[in-house]
Motif scaffolding. Structure first.
Motif, short mmCIF file in Angstrom:
data_model
loop_
_atom_site.label_atom_id
_atom_site.label_comp_id
_atom_site.label_asym_id
_atom_site.label_seq_id
_atom_site.Cartn_x
_atom_site.Cartn_y
_atom_site.Cartn_z
N PRO A 34 -3.41 0.52 -10.67
CA PRO A 34 -3.05 0.92 -11.89
C PRO A 34 -3.07 2.51 -12.17
O PRO A 34 -2.23 2.85 -12.90
CB PRO A 34 -3.47 -0.07 -13.19
N LEU A 35 -4.36 2.88 -11.63
CA LEU A 35 -4.50 4.45 -11.93
C LEU A 35 -3.18 5.33 -11.77
O LEU A 35 -2.74 5.70 -10.00
CB LEU A 35 -5.64 4.64 -11.35
N GLU A 36 -2.81 6.49 -12.30
CA GLU A 36 -2.30 7.53 -11.98
C GLU A 36 -2.95 8.73 -11.05
O GLU A 36 -4.60 8.93 -11.74
CB GLU A 36 -1.57 8.13 -12.72
N SER A 37 -2.88 9.52 -10.46
CA SER A 37 -3.92 10.49 -9.44
C SER A 37 -3.15 11.60 -9.31
O SER A 37 -1.56 11.42 -9.60
CB SER A 37 -4.07 10.31 -7.89
N VAL A 38 -3.45 12.84 -9.36
CA VAL A 38 -3.54 14.09 -9.50
C VAL A 38 -4.01 14.78 -8.35
O VAL A 38 -5.54 14.87 -8.59
CB VAL A 38 -3.47 15.18 -10.64
N ILE A 39 -3.67 15.67 -7.55
CA ILE A 39 -4.09 16.04 -6.83
C ILE A 39 -4.18 17.41 -5.97
O ILE A 39 -3.00 18.20 -6.22
CB ILE A 39 -4.20 15.32 -4.97
N TYR A 40 -5.17 18.70 -6.25
CA TYR A 40 -4.92 19.63 -6.83
C TYR A 40 -5.60 20.61 -5.16
O TYR A 40 -6.95 20.20 -5.22
CB TYR A 40 -5.42 20.60 -7.46
N VAL A 41 -4.74 21.29 -4.26
CA VAL A 41 -4.80 21.86 -3.17
C VAL A 41 -5.47 22.64 -3.20
O VAL A 41 -5.07 24.42 -3.94
CB VAL A 41 -4.06 21.55 -2.19
N ILE A 42 -7.02 23.22 -2.90
CA ILE A 42 -7.54 24.08 -3.48
C ILE A 42 -7.60 24.92 -1.57
O ILE A 42 -7.25 25.91 -1.28
CB ILE A 42 -9.41 23.88 -3.34
N ARG A 43 -7.68 24.52 -0.48
CA ARG A 43 -7.64 25.29 0.82
C ARG A 43 -7.54 24.05 1.83
O ARG A 43 -7.61 23.05 1.49
CB ARG A 43 -9.26 25.39 1.36
N GLY A 44 -6.59 24.57 2.86
CA GLY A 44 -6.26 23.33 3.68
C GLY A 44 -4.33 23.40 4.06
O GLY A 44 -4.11 23.52 2.51
N ARG A 45 -4.25 22.32 4.38
CA ARG A 45 -2.75 21.84 4.34
C ARG A 45 -3.24 20.65 4.13
O ARG A 45 -3.55 19.46 5.55
CB ARG A 45 -2.08 21.94 5.85
N ALA A 46 -2.34 20.00 3.22
CA ALA A 46 -2.47 17.61 3.06
C ALA A 46 -1.82 17.36 3.77
O ALA A 46 0.44 18.26 3.15
CB ALA A 46 -2.69 17.58 1.43
N ARG A 47 -0.61 16.30 4.17
CA ARG A 47 0.09 15.89 4.91
C ARG A 47 -0.25 14.10 3.80
O ARG A 47 -1.16 13.45 4.07
CB ARG A 47 0.28 15.47 6.29
N MET A 48 0.50 13.87 3.46
CA MET A 48 0.69 13.13 2.60
C MET A 48 1.89 11.58 3.30
O MET A 48 2.87 11.97 3.13
CB MET A 48 0.59 13.29 0.81
N ARG A 49 1.07 10.75 3.41
CA ARG A 49 2.21 9.98 4.04
C ARG A 49 2.07 8.81 2.76
O ARG A 49 0.96 8.18 2.12
CB ARG A 49 2.18 8.96 4.67
N TRP A 50 3.31 8.02 2.10
CA TRP A 50 3.35 7.56 1.64
C TRP A 50 4.78 5.52 1.26
O TRP A 50 5.23 6.04 2.55
CB TRP A 50 3.44 7.85 0.15
N GLY A 51 4.24 4.94 1.09
CA GLY A 51 5.49 3.36 1.14
C GLY A 51 4.61 2.23 1.42
O GLY A 51 3.54 1.99 2.92
N GLU A 52 5.45 1.10 1.80
CA GLU A 52 5.10 0.20 1.90
C GLU A 52 4.32 -0.15 3.38
O GLU A 52 3.51 -0.58 4.34
CB GLU A 52 5.47 -1.27 2.42
N ARG A 53 5.30 1.10 4.11
CA ARG A 53 4.31 1.42 5.94
C ARG A 53 4.13 1.99 6.25
O ARG A 53 4.96 2.86 7.49
CB ARG A 53 5.86 0.16 6.48
#
Length: 168
Positions: free
Chosen positions: A75-94
């Motif tokens: 049930p938690l909400e998350s916030v991510i702040y990128v300091i260094r590098g490159r984040a690729r986020m994937r999401w969804g049921e698949r």
């Protein structure tokens, strides 16, 4: 005498000396937190460390060319702040959706959303600050068969007009 609206009983016996502001040195974070394969989380702020009632904050490091397993945070909400590098986020049921973020970008992950963090760099560690909406980390690791080619989803700000379509 009370100050700024505080009643005398609101002031702790130590006058806030040890129960007020806390500075947690970056080299004293706690890695004893729920982990997801492919990343290292370390807690700075939580109930056990500082008495936080409604937030959790810490760091995340993902090694070059590494990816986490699929997971969600209940049930938690998350916030991510990128300091260094490159984040690729994937999401969804698949894990069928994808977007990237770089230094200075924020990523919001709503409750229960299956997701995966990927370090898009082959030679630089992805370093982020993570904040969650409760005082303890919740991590539910998932066994998901991801789609081969996820759909890229650009950010559209719902409170401002979307940029005009190309060629329009």
């Amino acid at each position: 005498m009370p100050h700024d609206g505080h009643a005398p009983h609101d002031i702790p016996p130590d006058g806030w000396k040890h129960t007020g502001v806390r500075v947690i040195p970056g080299d004293s974070l706690d890695a004893n937190t729920p982990q997801t394969p492919g990343m290292n989380r370390a807690a700075a702020i939580n109930y056990a460390r500082v008495g936080a009632q409604r937030i959790w904050a810490g760091t995340v490091h993902i090694h070059p060319n590494a990816r986490t397993g699929a997971h969600h945070h209940g049930p938690l909400e998350s916030v991510i702040y990128v300091i260094r590098g490159r984040a690729r986020m994937r999401w969804g049921e698949r894990l069928e959706f994808v977007a990237e973020a770089g230094p200075g970008d924020f990523i919001y992950v709503p409750p229960y959303v299956p997701h995966q963090e990927i370090n898009a760099s082959t030679d630089e560690t992805l370093e982020c600050v993570l904040v969650r909406s409760d005082n303890e980390a919740v991590v539910v690791n998932l066994d998901i068969e991801p789609v081969e080619k996820p759909e890229e989803v650009p950010w559209v700000d719902p409170i401002h007009k979307a940029p005009p379509a190309a060629g329009g």
